[in-house]
Design a protein around this motif. Sequence first.
Motif, PDB file in Angstrom:
ATOM      1  N   ALA A 108      -7.122  79.701  71.612  1.00 53.66           N
ATOM      2  CA  ALA A 108      -8.471  79.742  72.190  1.00 53.66           C
ATOM      3  C   ALA A 108      -9.015  78.374  72.584  1.00 53.66           C
ATOM      4  N   PHE A 109      -8.649  77.348  71.817  1.00 56.12           N
ATOM      5  CA  PHE A 109      -9.219  76.016  72.027  1.00 56.12           C
ATOM      6  C   PHE A 109      -8.117  74.967  72.148  1.00 56.12           C
ATOM      7  N   PRO A 110      -7.285  75.058  73.179  1.00 54.95           N
ATOM      8  CA  PRO A 110      -6.120  74.160  73.259  1.00 54.95           C
ATOM      9  C   PRO A 110      -6.482  72.680  73.278  1.00 54.95           C
ATOM     10  N   GLU A 111      -7.545  72.313  73.971  1.00 57.85           N
ATOM     11  CA  GLU A 111      -7.915  70.892  74.040  1.00 57.85           C
ATOM     12  C   GLU A 111      -8.466  70.410  72.697  1.00 57.85           C
ATOM     13  N   PHE A 112      -9.377  71.183  72.110  1.00 60.14           N
ATOM     14  CA  PHE A 112      -9.946  70.801  70.817  1.00 60.14           C
ATOM     15  C   PHE A 112      -8.886  70.815  69.726  1.00 60.14           C
ATOM     16  N   SER A 113      -7.957  71.759  69.786  1.00 58.40           N
ATOM     17  CA  SER A 113      -6.949  71.859  68.721  1.00 58.40           C
ATOM     18  C   SER A 113      -6.050  70.630  68.662  1.00 58.40           C
ATOM     19  N   LYS A 114      -6.050  69.819  69.718  1.00 57.82           N
ATOM     20  CA  LYS A 114      -5.304  68.552  69.666  1.00 57.82           C
ATOM     21  C   LYS A 114      -5.894  67.596  68.638  1.00 57.82           C
ATOM     22  N   LEU A 115      -7.177  67.782  68.308  1.00 59.47           N
ATOM     23  CA  LEU A 115      -7.841  66.959  67.296  1.00 59.47           C
ATOM     24  C   LEU A 115      -7.595  67.472  65.879  1.00 59.47           C
ATOM     25  N   VAL A 116      -7.078  68.695  65.780  1.00 60.39           N
ATOM     26  CA  VAL A 116      -6.927  69.346  64.483  1.00 60.39           C
ATOM     27  C   VAL A 116      -5.460  69.307  64.059  1.00 60.39           C
ATOM     28  N   ALA A 117      -5.208  68.717  62.902  1.00 61.50           N
ATOM     29  CA  ALA A 117      -3.848  68.699  62.364  1.00 61.50           C
ATOM     30  C   ALA A 117      -3.410  70.138  62.111  1.00 61.50           C
ATOM     31  N   TYR A 118      -2.172  70.468  62.470  1.00 62.41           N
ATOM     32  CA  TYR A 118      -1.729  71.849  62.277  1.00 62.41           C
ATOM     33  C   TYR A 118      -1.576  72.185  60.797  1.00 62.41           C
ATOM     34  N   SER A 119      -1.148  71.233  60.015  1.00 61.48           N
ATOM     35  CA  SER A 119      -1.068  71.478  58.570  1.00 61.48           C
ATOM     36  C   SER A 119      -2.349  70.958  57.930  1.00 61.48           C
ATOM     37  N   GLY A 120      -2.753  71.619  56.900  1.00 68.49           N
ATOM     38  CA  GLY A 120      -3.992  71.237  56.232  1.00 68.49           C
ATOM     39  C   GLY A 120      -3.996  71.754  54.809  1.00 68.49           C
ATOM     40  N   ARG A 121      -5.162  72.085  54.327  1.00 71.01           N
ATOM     41  CA  ARG A 121      -5.336  72.589  52.969  1.00 71.01           C
ATOM     42  C   ARG A 121      -5.649  74.081  53.055  1.00 71.01           C
ATOM     43  N   ASP A 122      -5.036  74.865  52.183  1.00 69.78           N
ATOM     44  CA  ASP A 122      -5.196  76.315  52.235  1.00 69.78           C
ATOM     45  C   ASP A 122      -5.559  76.836  50.850  1.00 69.78           C
ATOM     46  N   SER A 123      -6.764  77.369  50.712  1.00 69.68           N
ATOM     47  CA  SER A 123      -7.210  77.869  49.409  1.00 69.68           C
ATOM     48  C   SER A 123      -6.401  79.089  48.958  1.00 69.68           C
ATOM     49  N   MET A 124      -5.902  79.889  49.903  1.00 68.81           N
ATOM     50  CA  MET A 124      -5.076  81.039  49.526  1.00 68.81           C
ATOM     51  C   MET A 124      -3.757  80.570  48.911  1.00 68.81           C
ATOM     52  N   ARG A 125      -3.105  79.636  49.567  1.00 68.61           N
ATOM     53  CA  ARG A 125      -1.833  79.117  49.049  1.00 68.61           C
ATOM     54  C   ARG A 125      -2.028  78.372  47.728  1.00 68.61           C
ATOM     55  N   LEU A 126      -3.160  77.681  47.610  1.00 69.02           N
ATOM     56  CA  LEU A 126      -3.426  76.972  46.358  1.00 69.02           C
ATOM     57  C   LEU A 126      -3.642  77.963  45.214  1.00 69.02           C
ATOM     58  N   ALA A 127      -4.320  79.071  45.480  1.00 73.61           N
ATOM     59  CA  ALA A 127      -4.517  80.093  44.441  1.00 73.61           C
ATOM     60  C   ALA A 127      -3.178  80.688  44.007  1.00 73.61           C
ATOM     61  N   LEU A 128      -2.290  80.906  44.956  1.00 74.79           N
ATOM     62  CA  LEU A 128      -0.958  81.404  44.610  1.00 74.79           C
ATOM     63  C   LEU A 128      -0.194  80.364  43.786  1.00 74.79           C
ATOM     64  N   SER A 129      -0.385  79.090  44.088  1.00 73.20           N
ATOM     65  CA  SER A 129       0.247  78.028  43.304  1.00 73.20           C
ATOM     66  C   SER A 129      -0.317  77.977  41.891  1.00 73.20           C
ATOM     67  N   VAL A 130      -1.621  78.220  41.753  1.00 73.00           N
ATOM     68  CA  VAL A 130      -2.226  78.280  40.417  1.00 73.00           C
ATOM     69  C   VAL A 130      -1.568  79.401  39.625  1.00 73.00           C
ATOM     70  N   ASN A 131      -1.342  80.545  40.263  1.00 71.11           N
ATOM     71  CA  ASN A 131      -0.627  81.637  39.585  1.00 71.11           C
ATOM     72  C   ASN A 131       0.753  81.180  39.123  1.00 71.11           C
ATOM     73  N   ASP A 132       1.464  80.452  39.979  1.00 70.89           N
ATOM     74  CA  ASP A 132       2.787  79.945  39.612  1.00 70.89           C
ATOM     75  C   ASP A 132       2.713  79.002  38.417  1.00 70.89           C
ATOM     76  N   VAL A 133       1.718  78.124  38.410  1.00 73.22           N
ATOM     77  CA  VAL A 133       1.538  77.195  37.293  1.00 73.22           C
ATOM     78  C   VAL A 133       1.265  77.973  36.008  1.00 73.22           C
ATOM     79  N   MET A 134       0.469  79.013  36.098  1.00 72.54           N
ATOM     80  CA  MET A 134       0.183  79.840  34.915  1.00 72.54           C
ATOM     81  C   MET A 134       1.469  80.477  34.386  1.00 72.54           C
ATOM     82  N   HIS A 135       2.320  80.964  35.286  1.00 69.34           N
ATOM     83  CA  HIS A 135       3.601  81.551  34.865  1.00 69.34           C
ATOM     84  C   HIS A 135       4.473  80.504  34.164  1.00 69.34           C
ATOM     85  N   VAL A 136       4.545  79.312  34.719  1.00 68.60           N
ATOM     86  CA  VAL A 136       5.340  78.234  34.119  1.00 68.60           C
ATOM     87  C   VAL A 136       4.815  77.879  32.735  1.00 68.60           C
TER      88      VAL A 136
END
Length: 184
Positions: A108-136
């Motif tokens: 939707a925003f090809p020009e603006f997305s050039k300013l946005v790093a494709y990788s970033g921080r993801d609260s969903m993935r971090l929550a899944l990692s917290v689950n993994d830490v709990m298992h460990v």
Amino acid sequence: MNIIAALDLETTGLNPATCEVLEIALVPLNMDFTISTTIPEFSCRIRAEHPERIEPQAMSVNGLDPNEGDSLVEVQYALMAWAAENGIEKITPLGHNLAFDMSFMKAAFPEFSKLVAYSGRDSMRLALSVNDVMHVRGKEEMFSSASLKSIKSVLGFGDEFSHRALDDARDAALVYRKLLEILG
């Protein structure tokens, strides 16, 4: 200037090749993942250009009227102006299920997305990692669901969930910071 910003989009469906963004929000954050008071938030509604492609389930989830808002061109211009006015050269995004939002950003925003790093921080993935830490650690996982609503509820933030871009961006930042505290 490089910043971290919580990002959320509301869309007319799940496929960025055929569906559209109806709402966008960017919430600048401090380095400790609290909401910045020096850079203003950006939030905008966007009118659908192809209402015939709307997925009814998406509309029942977000409750937005696809006929309301500014044109996509107007919002693209406003995004670039917001970045320029605030001296933003690069944005590290933070979101919940960030890959979904980033696929729509690029479409939707090809020009603006050039300013946005494709990788970033993801609260969903971090929550899944917290689950993994709990298992460990030999403990039970904290989150039986990776939805933002469910994670907010487990963390004690209530179970209200608006499916509005600005609220969801703020919530993703709040959840991410709390998950970091749990890991700390």
